[in-house]
Scaffold this motif. Sequence first.
Motif, PDB file in Angstrom:
ATOM      1  N   GLN A  18       0.837  -1.206   0.000  1.00 12.48           N
ATOM      2  CA  GLN A  18       0.000   0.000   0.000  1.00 12.48           C
ATOM      3  C   GLN A  18       0.879   1.266   0.000  1.00 12.48           C
ATOM      4  O   GLN A  18       0.549   2.247  -0.653  1.00 12.48           O
ATOM      5  N   PHE A  19       1.987   1.228   0.728  1.00 17.97           N
ATOM      6  CA  PHE A  19       2.918   2.368   0.715  1.00 17.97           C
ATOM      7  C   PHE A  19       3.417   2.622  -0.711  1.00 17.97           C
ATOM      8  O   PHE A  19       3.546   3.755  -1.149  1.00 17.97           O
ATOM      9  N   ARG A  20       3.686   1.523  -1.429  1.00 18.62           N
ATOM     10  CA  ARG A  20       4.188   1.689  -2.806  1.00 18.62           C
ATOM     11  C   ARG A  20       3.120   2.299  -3.713  1.00 18.62           C
ATOM     12  O   ARG A  20       3.409   3.098  -4.597  1.00 18.62           O
ATOM     13  N   LYS A  21       1.848   1.916  -3.451  1.00 21.07           N
ATOM     14  CA  LYS A  21       0.755   2.513  -4.254  1.00 21.07           C
ATOM     15  C   LYS A  21       0.704   4.019  -4.008  1.00 21.07           C
ATOM     16  O   LYS A  21       0.496   4.816  -4.916  1.00 21.07           O
ATOM     17  N   ILE A  22       0.912   4.412  -2.755  1.00 15.58           N
ATOM     18  CA  ILE A  22       0.886   5.847  -2.425  1.00 15.58           C
ATOM     19  C   ILE A  22       2.030   6.556  -3.158  1.00 15.58           C
ATOM     20  O   ILE A  22       1.856   7.649  -3.698  1.00 15.58           O
ATOM     21  N   ARG A  23       3.172   5.885  -3.207  1.00  8.09           N
ATOM     22  CA  ARG A  23       4.304   6.523  -3.904  1.00  8.09           C
ATOM     23  C   ARG A  23       3.940   6.778  -5.372  1.00  8.09           C
ATOM     24  O   ARG A  23       4.192   7.847  -5.911  1.00  8.09           O
ATOM     25  N   ARG A  24       3.291   5.782  -5.991  1.00  4.11           N
ATOM     26  CA  ARG A  24       2.901   5.981  -7.401  1.00  4.11           C
ATOM     27  C   ARG A  24       1.915   7.144  -7.522  1.00  4.11           C
ATOM     28  O   ARG A  24       1.996   7.964  -8.425  1.00  4.11           O
ATOM     29  N   ILE A  25       0.970   7.209  -6.575  1.00  2.00           N
ATOM     30  CA  ILE A  25      -0.050   8.273  -6.630  1.00  2.00           C
ATOM     31  C   ILE A  25       0.591   9.656  -6.505  1.00  2.00           C
ATOM     32  O   ILE A  25       0.243  10.575  -7.243  1.00  2.00           O
ATOM     33  N   VAL A  26       1.548   9.799  -5.597  1.00  2.00           N
ATOM     34  CA  VAL A  26       2.145  11.135  -5.439  1.00  2.00           C
ATOM     35  C   VAL A  26       3.126  11.445  -6.573  1.00  2.00           C
ATOM     36  O   VAL A  26       3.301  12.605  -6.939  1.00  2.00           O
ATOM     37  N   GLU A  27       3.731  10.391  -7.139  1.00  2.00           N
ATOM     38  CA  GLU A  27       4.621  10.655  -8.284  1.00  2.00           C
ATOM     39  C   GLU A  27       3.816  11.139  -9.489  1.00  2.00           C
ATOM     40  O   GLU A  27       4.257  11.990 -10.246  1.00  2.00           O
ATOM     41  N   GLU A  28       2.608  10.570  -9.624  1.00  2.00           N
ATOM     42  CA  GLU A  28       1.769  10.992 -10.752  1.00  2.00           C
ATOM     43  C   GLU A  28       1.155  12.365 -10.538  1.00  2.00           C
ATOM     44  O   GLU A  28       0.691  13.002 -11.482  1.00  2.00           O
ATOM     45  N   GLY A  29       1.115  12.817  -9.307  1.00  2.00           N
ATOM     46  CA  GLY A  29       0.507  14.118  -9.019  1.00  2.00           C
ATOM     47  C   GLY A  29       1.390  14.904  -8.077  1.00  2.00           C
ATOM     48  O   GLY A  29       1.142  14.914  -6.855  1.00  2.00           O
ATOM     49  N   PRO A  30       2.430  15.572  -8.601  1.00  2.00           N
ATOM     50  CA  PRO A  30       3.366  16.283  -7.716  1.00  2.00           C
ATOM     51  C   PRO A  30       2.711  17.422  -6.948  1.00  2.00           C
ATOM     52  O   PRO A  30       3.281  17.941  -5.983  1.00  2.00           O
ATOM     53  N   GLU A  31       1.479  17.802  -7.373  1.00  2.00           N
ATOM     54  CA  GLU A  31       0.786  18.854  -6.615  1.00  2.00           C
ATOM     55  C   GLU A  31       0.261  18.323  -5.269  1.00  2.00           C
ATOM     56  O   GLU A  31      -0.216  19.074  -4.434  1.00  2.00           O
ATOM     57  N   ARG A  32       0.397  17.011  -5.062  1.00  2.00           N
ATOM     58  CA  ARG A  32       0.022  16.431  -3.750  1.00  2.00           C
ATOM     59  C   ARG A  32       1.173  16.708  -2.798  1.00  2.00           C
ATOM     60  O   ARG A  32       2.014  15.859  -2.517  1.00  2.00           O
ATOM     61  N   ARG A  33       1.176  17.919  -2.276  1.00  2.00           N
ATOM     62  CA  ARG A  33       2.330  18.404  -1.508  1.00  2.00           C
ATOM     63  C   ARG A  33       2.263  18.031  -0.041  1.00  2.00           C
ATOM     64  O   ARG A  33       3.259  17.776   0.598  1.00  2.00           O
ATOM     65  N   ILE A  34       1.047  18.078   0.499  1.00  2.00           N
ATOM     66  CA  ILE A  34       0.908  17.784   1.928  1.00  2.00           C
ATOM     67  C   ILE A  34       0.107  16.491   2.072  1.00  2.00           C
ATOM     68  O   ILE A  34      -1.039  16.392   1.613  1.00  2.00           O
ATOM     69  N   LEU A  35       0.727  15.501   2.724  1.00  2.00           N
ATOM     70  CA  LEU A  35       0.048  14.231   2.926  1.00  2.00           C
ATOM     71  C   LEU A  35      -0.299  14.084   4.403  1.00  2.00           C
ATOM     72  O   LEU A  35       0.444  14.546   5.265  1.00  2.00           O
ATOM     73  N   VAL A  36      -1.431  13.472   4.648  1.00  2.00           N
ATOM     74  CA  VAL A  36      -1.848  13.213   6.033  1.00  2.00           C
ATOM     75  C   VAL A  36      -1.993  11.701   6.155  1.00  2.00           C
ATOM     76  O   VAL A  36      -2.641  11.073   5.311  1.00  2.00           O
ATOM     77  N   ALA A  37      -1.369  11.118   7.185  1.00  2.00           N
ATOM     78  CA  ALA A  37      -1.370   9.654   7.266  1.00  2.00           C
ATOM     79  C   ALA A  37      -2.082   9.143   8.508  1.00  2.00           C
ATOM     80  O   ALA A  37      -1.979   9.714   9.595  1.00  2.00           O
ATOM     81  N   SER A  38      -2.799   8.033   8.314  1.00  2.00           N
ATOM     82  CA  SER A  38      -3.418   7.293   9.426  1.00  2.00           C
ATOM     83  C   SER A  38      -2.445   6.224   9.911  1.00  2.00           C
ATOM     84  O   SER A  38      -1.415   5.981   9.295  1.00  2.00           O
ATOM     85  N   ALA A  39      -2.857   5.525  10.968  1.00  2.00           N
ATOM     86  CA  ALA A  39      -2.105   4.364  11.448  1.00  2.00           C
ATOM     87  C   ALA A  39      -2.408   3.175  10.533  1.00  2.00           C
ATOM     88  O   ALA A  39      -3.432   3.192   9.839  1.00  2.00           O
ATOM     89  N   PRO A  40      -1.552   2.139  10.529  1.00  2.00           N
ATOM     90  CA  PRO A  40      -1.870   0.981   9.683  1.00  2.00           C
ATOM     91  C   PRO A  40      -3.226   0.377  10.060  1.00  2.00           C
ATOM     92  O   PRO A  40      -3.496   0.103  11.233  1.00  2.00           O
ATOM     93  N   GLY A  41      -4.063   0.216   9.052  1.00  2.00           N
ATOM     94  CA  GLY A  41      -5.400  -0.343   9.298  1.00  2.00           C
ATOM     95  C   GLY A  41      -5.410  -1.837   9.033  1.00  2.00           C
ATOM     96  O   GLY A  41      -4.370  -2.501   9.106  1.00  2.00           O
ATOM     97  N   LYS A  42      -6.594  -2.333   8.664  1.00  2.00           N
ATOM     98  CA  LYS A  42      -6.727  -3.781   8.462  1.00  2.00           C
ATOM     99  C   LYS A  42      -6.176  -4.200   7.103  1.00  2.00           C
ATOM    100  O   LYS A  42      -6.464  -3.563   6.095  1.00  2.00           O
TER     101      LYS A  42
END
Length: 439
Positions: A18-42
């Motif tokens: 899932q972390f790797r998916k997030i990396r792809r998402i932010v690489e595709e959209g560099p305007e995603r400047r501020i990320l907010v993270a939850s704790a690991p879920g299920k």
Amino acid sequence: MKTIVAKFGGTSLADAEQFRKIRRIVEEGPERRILVASAPGKRFPEDTKVTDLLLDCWEKAYAGQPFEAVLQEIRGRFQEILKGLGMDFPLDEEIETLREHLNDHPEKDYMASRGEYLNSRILAEFLGYTFVDPAWCVCFTESGELDQTMTRRAMGAALRPLKKAVIAGFYGADSDGIIHTFSRGGSDVTGSLAACAIQADLYENWTDVSGLLAADPRIVDTPHTVEYLTYRELRTLSYMGASVLHTDAVLPASDMGIPINIRNTNRPEDPGTMIVRKLPEGKTKHPVTGVAGRKGMSVIQVEKVMVSDGSGFSAIMLDILKKRRLPFEQCLTGIDTITLVIKSDLLVECRDDLFREIREELNPDYLGLKENLSMIAVTGEKGTESSDANVKVLQALTAAGIEISTVNQGAGKLNLLIGVPEERYEDAIRAIYRTMQEG
Ligand code: ASP
């Protein structure tokens, strides 16, 4: 360049993949400047969220019971993520800090917040973003209330200068540095506050569904995803049980008119649901946006000739509830009647006393209680402007043989609130959904 605040929920950060998916998402959209993270879920349906493990650990430590096994389970969850990402991280030091805290003076909110703290630090390091601890800029009062004005200022000052940052969701601190958390699911609120603080163009909320479903999928077979809805509609639907975003997350963004986009980390190609102030022309296929509801409601009905003659009858009634700190869901007044909708569990202990007081103070001609009701909200800023859609909804219920106990439309015509017997709740949702499809 546009600025997007992107919040990633627990399932979006449950494991290394899932972390790797997030990396792809932010690489595709560099305007995603501020990320907010939850704790690991299920990771799978029977799995336990890290926040629940942390709370379990706290409970055990607080009761003086052994907690090491749960602490090791928490360590294991983070270790698995770090190993999967091939990262070096001082996890053992962090776990030791938790152990010392638990042995010393276990505090519930502090423990609950550590899932977000650790996960955000790991995500920041993995992406090469700056980590921001909300203990510095999400400001709570000593009694645990959010101080919105201070927070907006402090978050703006902390986040604006940073090119790319990850801020932990769900918690903040008071002026003594004591950690406080929002209620469960509160990272959504952090995301909304961050979007306001930096006046972002968009607040993306990444989760494991492709947006808000127009009805509960446990009741209706494959309901459609709502493409657009307004902040007000979302607040109503989430208050009535639709669970896609924390109810308190809507207000900060709506204050500033920042659109919220619900997205699916596992299907980033889906456009998701857009939550906006005003629906764009021609964007809604259905006149009714969504339907949601809750069981466990009761209706108190008070009748007295001349209720409506200005004698203060309604005011006295509401005063009785206020003195008892008894919140009500709806208050409908008619000629000579007042109808109050109240959650049934709030009446369990005080019902007899309350009724005695109403009789003493108001000497009503009739005082009645209907229990085992459910309340259904049907929203549609467009649809309900024409009384046609409302009529269709009520006709659908009547055609299905469902007794309608209360109807509240309000002058804003934003939503229709309908009381139906609990045992017909599911039938009612299905009947309303069918009429929504007919348009
Ligand atoms: N981790 C917290 C919870 O499970 C907060 C959040 O995920 O938003 O409720």
